[in-house]
Design an enzyme around this catalytic site. Structure first.
Site, short mmCIF file in Angstrom:
data_model
loop_
_atom_site.label_atom_id
_atom_site.label_comp_id
_atom_site.label_asym_id
_atom_site.label_seq_id
_atom_site.Cartn_x
_atom_site.Cartn_y
_atom_site.Cartn_z
CG HIS A 79 -2.06 -0.92 1.13
ND1 HIS A 79 -3.15 -0.84 1.96
CD2 HIS A 79 -2.30 -1.95 0.29
CE1 HIS A 79 -4.02 -1.79 1.64
NE2 HIS A 79 -3.52 -2.48 0.63
CE1 TYR A 207 -6.00 3.63 11.15
CE2 TYR A 207 -5.49 3.59 8.80
CZ TYR A 207 -5.25 3.14 10.09
OH TYR A 207 -4.26 2.21 10.32
N PRO A 299 -4.23 0.14 18.70
CG PRO A 299 -6.04 -1.22 18.15
CD PRO A 299 -5.39 -0.54 19.31
CE LYS A 303 3.46 3.30 13.21
NZ LYS A 303 4.13 3.07 11.93
CE1 TYR A 391 -1.42 3.64 9.53
CE2 TYR A 391 -0.40 2.94 7.47
CZ TYR A 391 -1.38 2.79 8.45
OH TYR A 391 -2.30 1.78 8.33
#
Length: 402
Positions: A79, A207, A299, A303, A391
């Protein structure tokens, strides 16, 4: 007559056959250091236990460089970005364009399968289905792991013990409480996670911040979706029939452009409580903690497993230096080096969590502030870069290695 235990001697004894313990054993083997992994669960349980699945750029690189990346590269999903969704619209954060790095979506249980297969090629170095596991003499030069298996008692004497047995394991609990400082934040919500047999509705993770609470669209393969809903921390998955789950997901992920989910068979559902936790120090005597035994992150930032990989990479290097030239300073530096990265990741995971979730004591001001923060992140290259850099994963060598 008291049964005498079967005794073994090994350089490093590892408690826990999750990603941290298995990868540590693999890294040590590559350095010529012998280890044995002791695990209370069965191999089948470990390989079927569904957990997180977003690998940072450097985590994927570590797996490739140590001979573990073939199936990940063949079956994982690379991704280059993710979506932040709020106010009925989705906004893409281009990880690759902003940082030159991407992430790999590949289930933790798949990583565990690869690691178990690799370790068993080296012989019987993993002991599954162990009971009565205990660590002893951890403040001496010859600590030991005791366990029972198949009706027999066993003792492994080591130079070091690696506690990779998770938040509820026995290793951290074996350290005198007065020797530890615990930092913890418990969040007033949990995640209801579901595994569904439907193709992912998006090619990248979404998200979503919604007035009803957070939602996340993720995936495990082109045929399997992984989805999450913010829920009360004490929620019972049995109180969430499939119809209720799909209604909530559809409402929280709906967009003004007509995006909708297509319901399908739900294979698994469970509720996970949310907390931030750090244990300091990460070493007591000859016991070194790694992964969830030393820290937990919510979560939201994806990580948990990535932090564990960072821990054991630093630990393996420290142990290699110790066994090569008796470098005690490398062992002493292990915890402080890891904690620098851990606290940076704690900050990021907290930031993502507070920005995307509804808190029970939120005021209208708080909600408008959250929306303003999201609006800033998606419209500022500097802010988007901060999110993307964290990220995709901060470099593991930012002062992390002894």
């Amino acid at each position: 007559m008291t049964q005498q235990p079967h005794r073994e001697r090994v350089q490093v004894g590892i408690v826990g056959a999750g990603p941290a313990g298995l990868l540590l054993s693999h890294l040590l083997a590559l350095a010529g250091i012998e280890s044995i992994v002791v695990e209370t669960k069965s191999r089948a349980h470990l390989e079927q236990r569904i957990r997180a699945g977003v690998l940072e750029h450097e985590t994927a690189t570590v797996l490739r460089e140590t001979g573990l990346g073939a199936r990940m590269d063949g079956e994982g999903l690379a991704h280059d970005g993710l979506f932040l969704q709020f106010a009925g619209a989705a906004h893409r954060i281009d990880l690759k364009a902003l940082t030159g790095r991407n992430v790999m979506v590949y289930g933790q249980h798949e990583v565990v399968k690869d690691l178990i297969a690799a370790r068993l090629e080296d012989g019987e170095v993993i002991r599954f289905d162990c009971a009565d596991v205990a660590v002893r003499d951890i403040d001496t030069d010859h600590p030991a792991i005791h366990y029972s298996r198949d009706g027999a008692m066993h003792e492994i004497t080591c130079d070091f013990i690696a506690g990779c047995d998770g938040f509820h394991g026995i290793c951290r609990a074996s350290i005198p409480p007065e020797a530890l400082t615990l930092y913890e934040r418990v969040y007033p919500f949990g995640w209801l996670g579901v595994l569904a047999r439907i193709p992912p509705a998006s090619q990248e993770l979404i998200y979503a911040a919604h007035d009803d609470g957070f939602a996340l669209l993720s995936m495990r393969s082109p045929q399997i979706s992984r989805l999450y809903l913010q829920c009360p921390p004490d929620a019972d998955a049995a109180d969430w029939p499939d119809e209720r789950i799909w209604e909530a997901l559809d409402a929280r992920l709906a967009r003004s452009d007509g995006f909708r989910l297509t319901p399908g068979p739900i294979l698994q559902k469970s509720v996970t409580a949310m907390r931030s936790f750090v244990c300091e120090p990460m070493r007591f005597g000859r016991l070194l903690l790694a992964g969830d035994a030393a820290h937990i992150v919510p979560p939201t930032g994806a990580k948990g497993m990535n932090l564990a990989v960072g821990d054991v990479r630093v630990m393996a290097r420290a142990l290699e230096r110790y066994f090569a030239r008796g470098d005690e300073e490398a062992i002493a530096a292990y915890g402080p080096a890891c904690l620098r990265r851990i606290w940076r990741v704690q900050r990021f995971s907290w930031w993502m969590t507070q920005m995307l979730h509804r808190f029970e004591d939120d005021s209208p001001f708080d909600r408008r502030r959250q929306l303003a923060e999201l609006d800033y992140v998606v419209n500022s290259r500097a802010a988007a870069t901060t999110l993307a850099e964290n990220y995709a994963g901060l470099p593991m060598d930012w002062g992390d290695g002894p």
